[in-house]
Design an enzyme around this catalytic site. Structure first.
Site, PDB file in Angstrom:
ATOM      1  N   ARG A  70      44.575  52.458  -4.325  1.00 21.05           N
ATOM      2  CA  ARG A  70      44.018  51.659  -3.221  1.00 21.05           C
ATOM      3  C   ARG A  70      45.050  51.572  -2.096  1.00 21.05           C
ATOM      4  NH1 ARG A  70      39.803  48.379  -5.582  1.00 21.05           N
ATOM      5  NH2 ARG A  70      39.997  48.482  -7.839  1.00 21.05           N
ATOM      6  N   HIS A  80      30.008  39.890  42.120  1.00 20.15           N
ATOM      7  CA  HIS A  80      29.174  38.693  42.268  1.00 20.15           C
ATOM      8  C   HIS A  80      28.401  38.372  40.988  1.00 20.15           C
ATOM      9  CE1 HIS A  80      25.512  36.524  43.605  1.00 20.15           C
ATOM     10  NE2 HIS A  80      26.393  35.884  44.356  1.00 20.15           N
ATOM     11  N   ARG A  94      36.718  23.515  46.965  1.00 18.37           N
ATOM     12  CA  ARG A  94      37.144  24.540  47.923  1.00 18.37           C
ATOM     13  C   ARG A  94      36.200  24.551  49.118  1.00 18.37           C
ATOM     14  NH1 ARG A  94      36.906  30.737  46.324  1.00 18.37           N
ATOM     15  NH2 ARG A  94      34.687  30.436  46.700  1.00 18.37           N
ATOM     16  N   THR A 145      43.161  34.799  41.728  1.00 18.74           N
ATOM     17  CA  THR A 145      43.570  36.148  41.308  1.00 18.74           C
ATOM     18  C   THR A 145      42.482  37.200  41.481  1.00 18.74           C
ATOM     19  OG1 THR A 145      43.087  35.389  39.083  1.00 18.74           O
ATOM     20  CG2 THR A 145      45.409  35.491  39.714  1.00 18.74           C
ATOM     21  N   ASP A 167      40.618  37.691  44.406  1.00 22.54           N
ATOM     22  CA  ASP A 167      40.914  38.305  45.703  1.00 22.54           C
ATOM     23  C   ASP A 167      42.323  38.864  45.733  1.00 22.54           C
ATOM     24  OD1 ASP A 167      38.753  38.345  47.601  1.00 22.54           O
ATOM     25  OD2 ASP A 167      38.671  36.175  47.347  1.00 22.54           O
ATOM     26  N   CYS A 210      43.023  30.053  39.443  1.00 22.19           N
ATOM     27  CA  CYS A 210      41.599  29.753  39.324  1.00 22.19           C
ATOM     28  C   CYS A 210      40.727  31.004  39.412  1.00 22.19           C
ATOM     29  CB  CYS A 210      41.165  28.721  40.358  1.00 22.19           C
ATOM     30  SG  CYS A 210      41.351  29.312  42.041  1.00 22.19           S
TER      31      CYS A 210
HETATM   32  C1  PEP Z   1      39.536  34.256  43.667  1.00 26.80           C
HETATM   33  O1  PEP Z   1      39.511  34.982  44.646  1.00 26.80           O
HETATM   34  O2  PEP Z   1      40.293  34.421  42.689  1.00 26.80           O
HETATM   35  C2  PEP Z   1      38.629  33.113  43.568  1.00 26.80           C
HETATM   36  C3  PEP Z   1      38.689  32.268  42.568  1.00 26.80           C
HETATM   37  O3  PEP Z   1      37.715  32.969  44.562  1.00 26.80           O
HETATM   38  P1  PEP Z   1      36.327  33.788  44.653  1.00 26.80           P
HETATM   39  O4  PEP Z   1      36.126  34.483  43.359  1.00 26.80           O
HETATM   40  O5  PEP Z   1      35.293  32.771  44.952  1.00 26.80           O
HETATM   41  O6  PEP Z   1      36.592  34.702  45.808  1.00 26.80           O
HETATM   42 MG    MG Z   2      38.576  34.330  46.469  1.00 26.10          MG
END
Ligand code: PEP
Ligand code: MG
Length: 862
Positions: A79, A426, A589, A738, A740, A802
């Site tokens: 095994r 999106h 925001r 993070t 963008d 975020c």
């Molecule tokens: C980002 O850009 O990380 C963010 C949290 O904003 P969004 O996704 O709405 O552009």
């Molecule tokens: Mg953004």
């Protein structure tokens, strides 16, 4: 006992033998523990990783010496024993030593059927795994003399050699083929995918066979004492008796017993002592190995043998319940229970899942963008999705890609799939926020809306109304309905999350835009809202029209009057969020997307809008054209919009302050956090801050009520990270976006990356999709620079992330190391992030307690 043969050492497993999991594998160590617990194990010999490696390289072990451990003419099994059971390994091979003369002897002692079965099983395994012959030629058959003859003939024909009769040679070839199989590329890639290091070793165990045949009760089986799927205590297993046929082992109404086989007395009735001993062994294993084990046993002529014990295989929900039960009973500490659960597995508990045991007919693949699974009828547009929801029929929304116009359709759909897009497009972001299963970037399907057909690479033509199942956990689209597992937010899950919260040393907030999201965030134990994307509040049907009026207002005073109508709506939104999050911070925001996202793209939509606004179609078209941009994500959005049309931010700030006053009346004083998006220069912050400060002063005076608020900046352009030292002078907090930031650092569109990401990752251009796993080297460098410069210029500034990366274990480790205060992710990922953060904190604690001497995570120390 150590014996040397051409320097290949082997060690008999005895209570005192020098056996270690990191040299002989987990199975070898486990068998030694069973021996120490006095379980009746047949004699077993362990070969170390080093020995197996050298066998693979061509060194020949002294098989005669090895065989001699087992006495004269033994039958043995081999095994695999890797360091971690989950890394897998080559298949075990049983009955080594069977040959024509042994077969003849067994025919006279145990009867022909038993002898045929043992020999045939060995020939089949040897042919497929050692001689590497076509498995189809050696399909398991009923063990007759003819079947045996056919297998021997097939072997001889395929290899031009008779089936090997020398037991020593058989053993040698088995050892060699298993050792080589472990070194093969496929095996290596497979185990690396399960987390094994590239150089992981394989140990092997040679064990005396207990045949499970003979006079009296004889047979073999497996038994476990918990249910693999639910984790509940109950006996499950199977037993094949030589004389009685198959016994199903199960539990009824919680009582532990073995069911009666219709063809004869149940094993429990036939051999109550043996069954009582099996139960006792189960308890002993659980207590001593501190784990739920599946016991592999054989009964030979009324004598019970334990051959092996393996961790019970388990589903995510099973794993959580088993760990929590072991901790509740004091068998393992809570910290260890926490470390035993894969954070990713927790997300399986929050959503319906495709039952892994059922069949799947996969028709398309894409990026697994939001976990969970849903079955529904295909719809190709948002209006159809809403109509379907109104009829109470679950639907799967298919789009080439989604735009803000699709939000209502996404709300209505049970699942969303898109042809284009990546992890932060999106559709992906919205679906994760909604907790809706989503697969994006399905490049092997084409949506032809004009003909109302969806065509897959395999040639399937699907029409609206056809039923599919979307598996957002694996990224697969399946034909038709499939068997599902329901979410399991049960008491065991809640207990585990409570312990995680205690252990966690970094905040975990939720990205929540609506009251429903906020409620979910609270339910999953978020420490607050880290990102409320206010633009999502404008997509409600009643607000979209007002928004359109605002966009079409030519003069400032017209705009002001439309915004005055939006003000009470936003105020009510914020008040509701503050009320739901009572006592916890809420970070809002300001408006971020380009205005044209609110305008229709299709001719139909333009006509509808013209009708609604009482304007000529040409005027609407002109406005749409005027607002369109070549690169909208790099255009007039975020703070740029806030500075050019300041009335929008004015309205939002006023709504936040008025909601603050109203919500503070009923409960604790609310201290809202206001965040400015897409900043790249200090002056942008200065301009916005000046207006917001004066608005706050105005509201204080008008209402005669004082309140506090915190203004912060979203760092999501590379320049903002580099200039964080200036920017932070006007910001109480910096939150790194993070999504963008990744887009801009790579110069890679987050909405289009899905088209080639798969091929990029496959070719090793990127190790991972950077929109999914934070690029610690590049984007991470900007995060570190931003955090350092921000902190240097303003000690005590709150730092967070975020973007969608906030929920990943890798990013959380990064944020903890960089001294961030919290991470923020979609509500459904909060428990995953919480558990990952707790495990990191516990791992560090263990490391510190041991003076940094041991890098091994807690989970591996059991
Ligand atoms: C980002 O850009 O990380 C963010 C949290 O904003 P969004 O996704 O709405 O552009
Ligand atoms: Mg953004």
């Amino acid at each position: 006992m150590q014996k040397g043969a051409e320097n290949i050492e082997f060690t008999e497993i005895t209570p005192q033998a020098d056996i270690a999991a990191d040299r002989h594998g987990a199975r070898a160590k486990c068998l030694q523990r069973l021996v120490r617990m006095d379980l009746p194990l047949p004699r077993t010999v362990a070969l170390s990783f080093d020995a197996v490696r050298r066998i693979a390289q061509g060194t020949l072990p002294d098989v005669a010496a090895l065989m001699s451990v087992f006495g004269a003419a033994p039958l043995v099994s081999v095994r695999p024993s890797s360091e971690n059971q989950d890394w897998g390994g080559p298949a075990s091979i049983l009955n080594i030593g069977m040959n024509d003369s042994r077969h003849a002897a067994l025919c006279s002692t145990h009867g022909e059927t038993a002898a045929n079965a043992l020999y045939l099983r060995f020939i089949q395994a040897y042919a497929v795994h050692v001689a590497r012959l076509d498995p189809d030629m050696f399909e398991p058959e009923a063990p007759s003399r003819d079947a045996l003859r056919a297998a021997l003939d097939a072997y001889a024909e395929e290899t031009d050699d008779p089936f090997p009769q020398d037991p020593g040679r058989q053993l040698l070839e088995v050892l060699r083929s298993m050792a080589r199989a472990w070194e093969g590329t496929t095996a290596r890639l497979l185990r690396q995918a399960k987390g094994a290091p590239a150089e992981a070793g394989l140990g092997m165990l040679v064990q005396a066979m207990v045949l499970g045949v003979g006079p009296g009760e004889s047979g073999s089986g497996v038994i476990q004492f918990v249910d693999s799927v639910t984790g509940q205590r109950r006996i499950v297993g199977r037993y094949l008796s030589q004389s009685q046929g198959r016994d199903a082992i199960s539990a009824r109404e919680g009582a532990l017993f073995l069911t009666r086989d219709p063809r004869g007395a149940a094993l429990e009735d036939r051999c109550p002592d043996l069954v009582a001993r099996l139960r006792r062994y189960g308890d002993t294993c659980r207590l001593n190995l501190r784990e739920e084990m599946r016991i592999d046993f054989t009964i030979e002529a009324g004598r019970l043998w334990v051959l092996d014990a393996l961790r019970v295989p388990r589903s995510a929900r099973g794993a959580v319940r088993m760990a929590v039960m072991l901790a509740d009973e004091g068998i393992i500490p809570r910290e260890e229970a926490l470390c035993r659960i894969e954070p990713r597995a927790v997300s399986e508990l929050l959503h319906s899942q495709v039952d892994p045991t059922g069949p799947r007919h996969v028709i398309a693949h894409g990026i697994a963008a939001s976990p969970g699974a849903a079955t529904g009828r295909l719809v190709f547009g948002s209006a159809a999705a809403q109509a379907s929801a109104a009829r109470g029929e679950p639907c799967i929304l298919v789009r080439r890609e989604t735009t803000p116009e699709d939000i209502r359709g996404m709300h209505a759909a049970a699942g969303v799939m898109t042809e284009r897009g990546g992890m932060t497009s999106h559709a992906a972001v919205i679906a994760r926020g909604l907790g809706v299963p989503c697969v994006v970037g399905i490049s092997d399907m084409r949506l032809n809306r004009r003909d109302g057909v969806l065509i897959t690479a395999g040639g399937h033509k699907l029409h609206e109304g056809d039923i599919v199942t979307l598996d957002g956990t694996s990224g697969q689209v399946l034909l038709g309905p499939v068997k599902m597992l329901e979410p399991a937010l049960d008491d065991a899950f809640q207990a585990l999350m409570g312990w995680a919260e205690e252990a966690c040393d970094i905040g975990v907030r939720a990205n929540a835009d609506t009251p429903a999201d906020a409620q979910m965030a609270r339910r999953f134990g978020a420490d607050g809202i880290g990102l409320c994307r206010t633009e999502h509040m404008f997509f409600e049907a009643d607000r979209l029209t007002v928004m359109h009026e605002m966009i079409f207002a030519d003069r400032a005073q017209d705009r002001a009057s439309v915004l005055a109508r939006l003000l009470p709506m936003q105020r009510a939104d914020f008040k509701r969020l503050f009320e739901i999050m009572q006592g916890l911070p809420v970070c809002i925001r300001l408006f971020d997307p380009p205005l044209h996202e609110f305008l229709p793209q299709s001719r139909e939509g333009v006509r509808d809008l013209a009708e609604a606004l009482g304007m000529p179609v040409s005027d609407v078209q002109r406005r749409v054209q005027a607002l369109s941009e070549f690169n909208p994500m790099l255009g007039m959005r975020g703070v740029r919009l806030g500075i050019t049309i300041p009335e929008i931010y004015d309205m939002q700030a006023r709504a936040i302050f008025e909601a603050t006053i109203e919500a503070s009346r009923q409960g604790d004083p609310v201290v809202p956090e206001i965040m400015i998006p897409l900043v790249s220069a200090m002056r942008e912050v200065e301009l916005v801050k000046t207006r917001i400060d004066s608005l706050a002063a105005a509201v204080r005076t008008e209402r005669g009520v004082d309140f506090d608020y915190r203004l912060g900046v979203m760092v999501e352009t590379p320049r903002a990270a580099l200039r964080a030292g200036d920017i932070v002078q006007h910001a109480a907090f910096l939150s790194f976006g993070t999504n963008d930031l990744t887009q801009m650092t790579y110069g890679l569109s987050r909405d289009d990356a899905g088209r080639f990401m798969g091929s990029y990752v496959k070719q090793g251009v990127f190790a991972e999709d950077p929109f999914h796993i934070l690029d610690a080297e590049g984007v991470g460098e900007l995060l570190r620079i931003g955090a350092e410069r921000g902190r240097e210029a303003r000690p005590g500034v709150t730092l967070s992330i975020c973007g969608e990366h906030g929920g990943n274990a890798e990013s959380i480790a990064f944020c903890r190391a960089a001294g961030f205060d919290y991470v923020s992710c979609s509500p459904f990922r909060v428990p995953v992030a919480r558990l990952a953060a707790a495990q990191l904190a516990l791992g560090e604690q263990v490391h510190a307690d041991r003076g940094g001497a041991d890098e091994q995570p807690l989970a591996l120390r059991s």
